[in-house]
Design a protein around this motif. Structure first.
Motif, PDB file in Angstrom:
ATOM      1  N   SER A 162     -16.709 -20.610  39.982  1.00  0.00           N
ATOM      2  CA  SER A 162     -17.391 -20.293  38.731  1.00  0.00           C
ATOM      3  C   SER A 162     -18.593 -21.188  38.482  1.00  0.00           C
ATOM      4  CB  SER A 162     -16.414 -20.414  37.549  1.00  0.00           C
ATOM      5  OG  SER A 162     -15.964 -21.750  37.426  1.00  0.00           O
ATOM      6  N   ASN A 163     -18.618 -22.390  39.073  1.00  0.00           N
ATOM      7  CA  ASN A 163     -19.726 -23.304  38.819  1.00  0.00           C
ATOM      8  C   ASN A 163     -20.351 -23.871  40.098  1.00  0.00           C
ATOM      9  OD1 ASN A 163     -17.488 -24.759  39.511  1.00  0.00           O
ATOM     10  ND2 ASN A 163     -17.726 -26.329  37.913  1.00  0.00           N
ATOM     11  N   TYR A 164     -20.131 -23.186  41.230  1.00  0.00           N
ATOM     12  CA  TYR A 164     -20.691 -23.670  42.497  1.00  0.00           C
ATOM     13  C   TYR A 164     -21.320 -22.504  43.252  1.00  0.00           C
ATOM     14  CZ  TYR A 164     -21.046 -26.050  47.006  1.00  0.00           C
ATOM     15  OH  TYR A 164     -21.511 -26.603  48.181  1.00  0.00           O
ATOM     16  N   PHE A 165     -22.590 -22.697  43.620  1.00  0.00           N
ATOM     17  CA  PHE A 165     -23.368 -21.656  44.302  1.00  0.00           C
ATOM     18  C   PHE A 165     -23.936 -22.225  45.604  1.00  0.00           C
ATOM     19  CE2 PHE A 165     -23.391 -20.941  39.800  1.00  0.00           C
ATOM     20  CZ  PHE A 165     -23.269 -19.571  39.635  1.00  0.00           C
ATOM     21  N   ILE A 166     -23.966 -21.397  46.626  1.00  0.00           N
ATOM     22  CA  ILE A 166     -24.553 -21.771  47.922  1.00  0.00           C
ATOM     23  C   ILE A 166     -25.682 -20.795  48.246  1.00  0.00           C
ATOM     24  CG2 ILE A 166     -24.148 -21.896  50.410  1.00  0.00           C
ATOM     25  CD1 ILE A 166     -21.392 -22.896  49.884  1.00  0.00           C
ATOM     26  N   VAL A 167     -26.771 -21.357  48.746  1.00  0.00           N
ATOM     27  CA  VAL A 167     -27.932 -20.540  49.137  1.00  0.00           C
ATOM     28  C   VAL A 167     -28.207 -20.806  50.617  1.00  0.00           C
ATOM     29  CG1 VAL A 167     -30.356 -20.007  48.716  1.00  0.00           C
ATOM     30  CG2 VAL A 167     -28.875 -20.728  46.810  1.00  0.00           C
ATOM     31  N   TYR A 168     -28.127 -19.726  51.421  1.00  0.00           N
ATOM     32  CA  TYR A 168     -28.349 -19.830  52.868  1.00  0.00           C
ATOM     33  C   TYR A 168     -29.818 -19.570  53.168  1.00  0.00           C
ATOM     34  CZ  TYR A 168     -23.265 -19.576  53.096  1.00  0.00           C
ATOM     35  OH  TYR A 168     -21.940 -19.816  52.927  1.00  0.00           O
ATOM     36  N   VAL A 169     -30.540 -20.653  53.371  1.00  0.00           N
ATOM     37  CA  VAL A 169     -31.968 -20.536  53.695  1.00  0.00           C
ATOM     38  C   VAL A 169     -32.167 -20.582  55.206  1.00  0.00           C
ATOM     39  CG1 VAL A 169     -34.237 -21.573  53.365  1.00  0.00           C
ATOM     40  CG2 VAL A 169     -32.559 -21.606  51.499  1.00  0.00           C
ATOM     41  N   ASN A 170     -31.399 -21.438  55.885  1.00  0.00           N
ATOM     42  CA  ASN A 170     -31.489 -21.593  57.346  1.00  0.00           C
ATOM     43  C   ASN A 170     -32.908 -21.916  57.797  1.00  0.00           C
ATOM     44  OD1 ASN A 170     -28.787 -21.016  57.469  1.00  0.00           O
ATOM     45  ND2 ASN A 170     -29.082 -18.858  57.963  1.00  0.00           N
ATOM     46  N   ASN A 171     -33.516 -22.822  57.083  1.00  0.00           N
ATOM     47  CA  ASN A 171     -34.871 -23.221  57.423  1.00  0.00           C
ATOM     48  C   ASN A 171     -35.126 -24.618  56.883  1.00  0.00           C
ATOM     49  OD1 ASN A 171     -37.655 -23.128  58.224  1.00  0.00           O
ATOM     50  ND2 ASN A 171     -37.556 -20.890  57.988  1.00  0.00           N
ATOM     51  N   LYS A 172     -36.363 -25.029  56.985  1.00  0.00           N
ATOM     52  CA  LYS A 172     -36.719 -26.349  56.494  1.00  0.00           C
ATOM     53  C   LYS A 172     -36.594 -26.403  54.972  1.00  0.00           C
ATOM     54  CE  LYS A 172     -39.979 -27.439  60.231  1.00  0.00           C
ATOM     55  NZ  LYS A 172     -41.387 -27.791  60.536  1.00  0.00           N
ATOM     56  N   ILE A 173     -36.071 -27.540  54.477  1.00  0.00           N
ATOM     57  CA  ILE A 173     -35.975 -27.744  53.022  1.00  0.00           C
ATOM     58  C   ILE A 173     -36.463 -29.153  52.719  1.00  0.00           C
ATOM     59  CG2 ILE A 173     -34.434 -27.889  51.030  1.00  0.00           C
ATOM     60  CD1 ILE A 173     -32.558 -25.970  52.350  1.00  0.00           C
ATOM     61  N   ALA A 174     -37.480 -29.229  51.892  1.00  0.00           N
ATOM     62  CA  ALA A 174     -37.964 -30.527  51.427  1.00  0.00           C
ATOM     63  C   ALA A 174     -37.257 -30.842  50.106  1.00  0.00           C
ATOM     64  CB  ALA A 174     -39.470 -30.496  51.222  1.00  0.00           C
ATOM     65  N   PRO A 175     -36.501 -31.911  50.048  1.00  0.00           N
ATOM     66  CA  PRO A 175     -35.730 -32.199  48.844  1.00  0.00           C
ATOM     67  C   PRO A 175     -36.565 -32.261  47.572  1.00  0.00           C
ATOM     68  CG  PRO A 175     -35.006 -33.597  50.653  1.00  0.00           C
ATOM     69  CD  PRO A 175     -36.223 -32.881  51.131  1.00  0.00           C
ATOM     70  N   LYS A 176     -37.751 -32.878  47.658  1.00  0.00           N
ATOM     71  CA  LYS A 176     -38.582 -32.978  46.466  1.00  0.00           C
ATOM     72  C   LYS A 176     -39.020 -31.614  45.990  1.00  0.00           C
ATOM     73  CE  LYS A 176     -42.640 -35.375  44.671  1.00  0.00           C
ATOM     74  NZ  LYS A 176     -43.720 -36.342  44.955  1.00  0.00           N
ATOM     75  N   THR A 177     -39.378 -30.763  46.939  1.00  0.00           N
ATOM     76  CA  THR A 177     -39.801 -29.401  46.586  1.00  0.00           C
ATOM     77  C   THR A 177     -38.635 -28.615  46.008  1.00  0.00           C
ATOM     78  OG1 THR A 177     -41.427 -29.453  48.375  1.00  0.00           O
ATOM     79  CG2 THR A 177     -40.822 -27.293  47.490  1.00  0.00           C
ATOM     80  N   LEU A 178     -37.469 -28.722  46.642  1.00  0.00           N
ATOM     81  CA  LEU A 178     -36.288 -27.981  46.171  1.00  0.00           C
ATOM     82  C   LEU A 178     -35.925 -28.387  44.745  1.00  0.00           C
ATOM     83  CD1 LEU A 178     -33.869 -26.128  46.608  1.00  0.00           C
ATOM     84  CD2 LEU A 178     -32.655 -28.058  47.631  1.00  0.00           C
ATOM     85  N   GLU A 179     -35.930 -29.673  44.482  1.00  0.00           N
ATOM     86  CA  GLU A 179     -35.572 -30.126  43.144  1.00  0.00           C
ATOM     87  C   GLU A 179     -36.556 -29.639  42.106  1.00  0.00           C
ATOM     88  OE1 GLU A 179     -35.155 -34.397  40.862  1.00  0.00           O
ATOM     89  OE2 GLU A 179     -34.239 -34.187  42.841  1.00  0.00           O
ATOM     90  N   SER A 180     -37.828 -29.681  42.420  1.00  0.00           N
ATOM     91  CA  SER A 180     -38.844 -29.207  41.482  1.00  0.00           C
ATOM     92  C   SER A 180     -38.692 -27.718  41.207  1.00  0.00           C
ATOM     93  CB  SER A 180     -40.244 -29.494  42.031  1.00  0.00           C
ATOM     94  OG  SER A 180     -40.437 -30.875  42.221  1.00  0.00           O
ATOM     95  N   LEU A 181     -38.444 -26.936  42.264  1.00  0.00           N
ATOM     96  CA  LEU A 181     -38.271 -25.495  42.092  1.00  0.00           C
ATOM     97  C   LEU A 181     -37.026 -25.186  41.248  1.00  0.00           C
ATOM     98  CD1 LEU A 181     -39.147 -24.219  45.687  1.00  0.00           C
ATOM     99  CD2 LEU A 181     -40.520 -23.968  43.609  1.00  0.00           C
ATOM    100  N   LEU A 182     -35.934 -25.885  41.530  1.00  0.00           N
ATOM    101  CA  LEU A 182     -34.698 -25.640  40.782  1.00  0.00           C
ATOM    102  C   LEU A 182     -34.888 -25.940  39.295  1.00  0.00           C
ATOM    103  CD1 LEU A 182     -32.001 -27.149  43.196  1.00  0.00           C
ATOM    104  CD2 LEU A 182     -32.306 -24.734  42.621  1.00  0.00           C
ATOM    105  N   LYS A 183     -35.515 -27.069  38.975  1.00  0.00           N
ATOM    106  CA  LYS A 183     -35.722 -27.423  37.578  1.00  0.00           C
ATOM    107  C   LYS A 183     -36.620 -26.422  36.882  1.00  0.00           C
ATOM    108  CE  LYS A 183     -35.913 -31.287  35.776  1.00  0.00           C
ATOM    109  NZ  LYS A 183     -36.249 -32.609  35.234  1.00  0.00           N
ATOM    110  N   ARG A 184     -37.676 -26.021  37.570  1.00  0.00           N
ATOM    111  CA  ARG A 184     -38.613 -25.082  36.951  1.00  0.00           C
ATOM    112  C   ARG A 184     -37.941 -23.744  36.649  1.00  0.00           C
ATOM    113  NH1 ARG A 184     -43.395 -23.129  40.661  1.00  0.00           N
ATOM    114  NH2 ARG A 184     -41.668 -21.828  41.418  1.00  0.00           N
ATOM    115  N   GLU A 185     -37.197 -23.215  37.610  1.00  0.00           N
ATOM    116  CA  GLU A 185     -36.575 -21.905  37.430  1.00  0.00           C
ATOM    117  C   GLU A 185     -35.442 -21.958  36.398  1.00  0.00           C
ATOM    118  OE1 GLU A 185     -37.795 -19.218  38.553  1.00  0.00           O
ATOM    119  OE2 GLU A 185     -39.328 -20.245  39.749  1.00  0.00           O
ATOM    120  N   PHE A 186     -34.693 -23.051  36.390  1.00  0.00           N
ATOM    121  CA  PHE A 186     -33.613 -23.162  35.406  1.00  0.00           C
ATOM    122  C   PHE A 186     -34.179 -23.261  33.994  1.00  0.00           C
ATOM    123  CE2 PHE A 186     -30.464 -25.099  38.675  1.00  0.00           C
ATOM    124  CZ  PHE A 186     -30.181 -23.825  39.146  1.00  0.00           C
TER     125      PHE A 186
END
Length: 421
Positions: free
Chosen positions: A72-96
């Motif tokens: 109910s409170n855990y989600f997984i996203v299968y990207v299978n590619n490069k992930i930059a942590p700084k970029t991911l965090e910024s995108l997550l905050k913006r979309e939320f």
């Protein structure tokens, strides 16, 4: 209100209370489920947007089935590619933030080859993006295949905090239900007290009517002109009047005693008492008044004195012996024992009478309570004796207990503190 109508009222009230609580709980749960579904939908939409943005950065085609809700409170996203942590965090905050998701979350980046987490961070959405980024150092991930997970540790608490109006309405309904239940309890208690009062008045009227009728008949005989010439007959009827007058006085005194006890007006005049003398004196009185009764006494050696009120404790012993005689049939056998126990000095009054059924045993010390006997009223009384005993014993810091079996007799045990002065 008759008994049948009152029973119907109680049943309908209980159904109303349970039904109201059930309906309110149903709608509260329904509202929570709706908010939960809306939250999940918003999270999935935000994660889908984040996935599309990452695919654009990596110049790949986005996948529509990349998001999996594990719990109910855990989600997984299968990207299978490069992930930059700084970029991911910024995108997550913006979309939320865009979708009004203000719950703090934890995200982790996992290596696709061994499913081990290579980086994780807790993010408070309410903080600015610059502050959040400074909370941890973002590593350089060397591989090209990663996926990430998002976990909301305070999801349930956050959803509950958003249901203010529903919680307020539920509390309001709960207050109304409690008030209604309390009112019903008061009505039920008042009805029970009314029935007790009615039974007490009927019983008291019967108890008073018997000696009054006897004295009235005796007085009519004493008015006969020639009664003076019959001294034996005159003496007999005079004794009847005197005995019934004492009996009536005793009933009145007992009611007055209980009135004082019920108003917490029992004042103890303590003194050092020898319980062997006190009990022995009462037994001698009852032996004179009850020729057919066999009253025996057993006293332990070196019985210590107690510090108590002589009048009240005399009444306690008298009530216990009187009850034992009354409920023992035509030839009572009563044993009174005095002994030293762990709790103090114990007085035991036992009989071989009709006894009390187990389901009634705990109630015999209640005020006005009398063990049901159907239409038989062969034993007189107000249902005050044992209640008075309990009040006096507890006022002295002691305790009273009862043991009984139907058809085998009853045993009352009174334990009083020993005077150690």
């Amino acid at each position: 209100m008759n008994r049948r109508a009152f029973q119907i009222l109680v049943v309908m009230a209980a159904i109303s209370i349970v039904g109201t609580l059930a309906v309110q709980f149903f709608w509260l749960k329904k509202a929570f489920d709706v908010r939960n579904q809306q939250f999940d939908h918003n999270v999935k939409s935000a994660l889908l947007k984040v996935t599309e943005s990452l695919c654009q950065i990596n110049q790949e085609v986005s996948r529509t089935d990349a998001i999996e809700q594990v719990s109910s409170n855990y989600f997984i996203v299968y990207v299978n590619n490069k992930i930059a942590p700084k970029t991911l965090e910024s995108l997550l905050k913006r979309e939320f933030v865009t979708r009004a998701i203000h719950e703090g979350f934890e995200y982790g980046i996992f290596d696709c080859s061994n499913r081990e987490m290579v980086y994780g961070q807790y993010v408070d959405v309410e903080q600015s993006m610059e502050v959040a980024s400074a909370l941890g150092s973002f590593p350089q991930l060397l591989k090209d295949q990663y996926y990430f997970g998002v976990y909301f540790p305070h999801k349930s608490a956050g959803l509950v905090s958003q249901m203010g109006i529903w919680i307020f309405s539920s509390l309001l309904v709960l207050v109304v239900v409690i008030f209604f239940a309390l009112s019903l309890f008061i009505i039920f208690r008042q009805k029970r007290l009314s029935e007790i009062q009615k039974d007490f008045i009927n019983n008291m009227t019967h108890e008073f009517r018997t000696p009054i009728s006897t004295m009235a008949i005796a007085s009519e005989v004493l008015k006969i002109p020639g009664i003076v010439k019959q001294p034996e007959r005159l003496s007999t009827y005079a004794e009847i009047v005197q005995r019934e007058a004492y009996r009536l006085q005793g009933q009145v005194d007992r009611v007055l005693q209980m009135s004082n006890v019920s108003k917490n007006q029992m004042l103890l005049k303590r003194e050092v008492l020898d319980m062997e003398d006190l009990v022995g004196e009462q037994l001698r009185s009852y032996r004179v008044a009850n020729d057919s009764a066999r009253l025996e006494m057993s006293v332990a050696e070196d019985l210590p004195p107690i510090n108590g009120d002589k009048v009240h404790l005399t009444n306690v012993v008298s009530n216990l012996i009187d009850n034992a005689i009354k409920y023992s049939g035509s030839e009572p056998v009563v044993m009174v024992s005095l002994m030293v126990s762990v709790g103090g000095l114990t007085l035991v009054v036992s009989d071989q009478g009709k006894g009390v059924e187990a389901k009634y045993l705990k109630a015999i010390f209640r005020q006005f309570y009398r063990v049901p006997t159907g239409n038989l009223h062969d034993v007189k009384g107000f249902g005050l004796g044992l209640y008075y005993v309990k009040m006096v014993v507890e006022a002295h810091g002691g305790k009273v207990e009862a043991m009984s079996r139907a058809g085998e007799g009853t045993e009352i045990m009174v334990t009083l503190p020993i005077d150690k002065s």
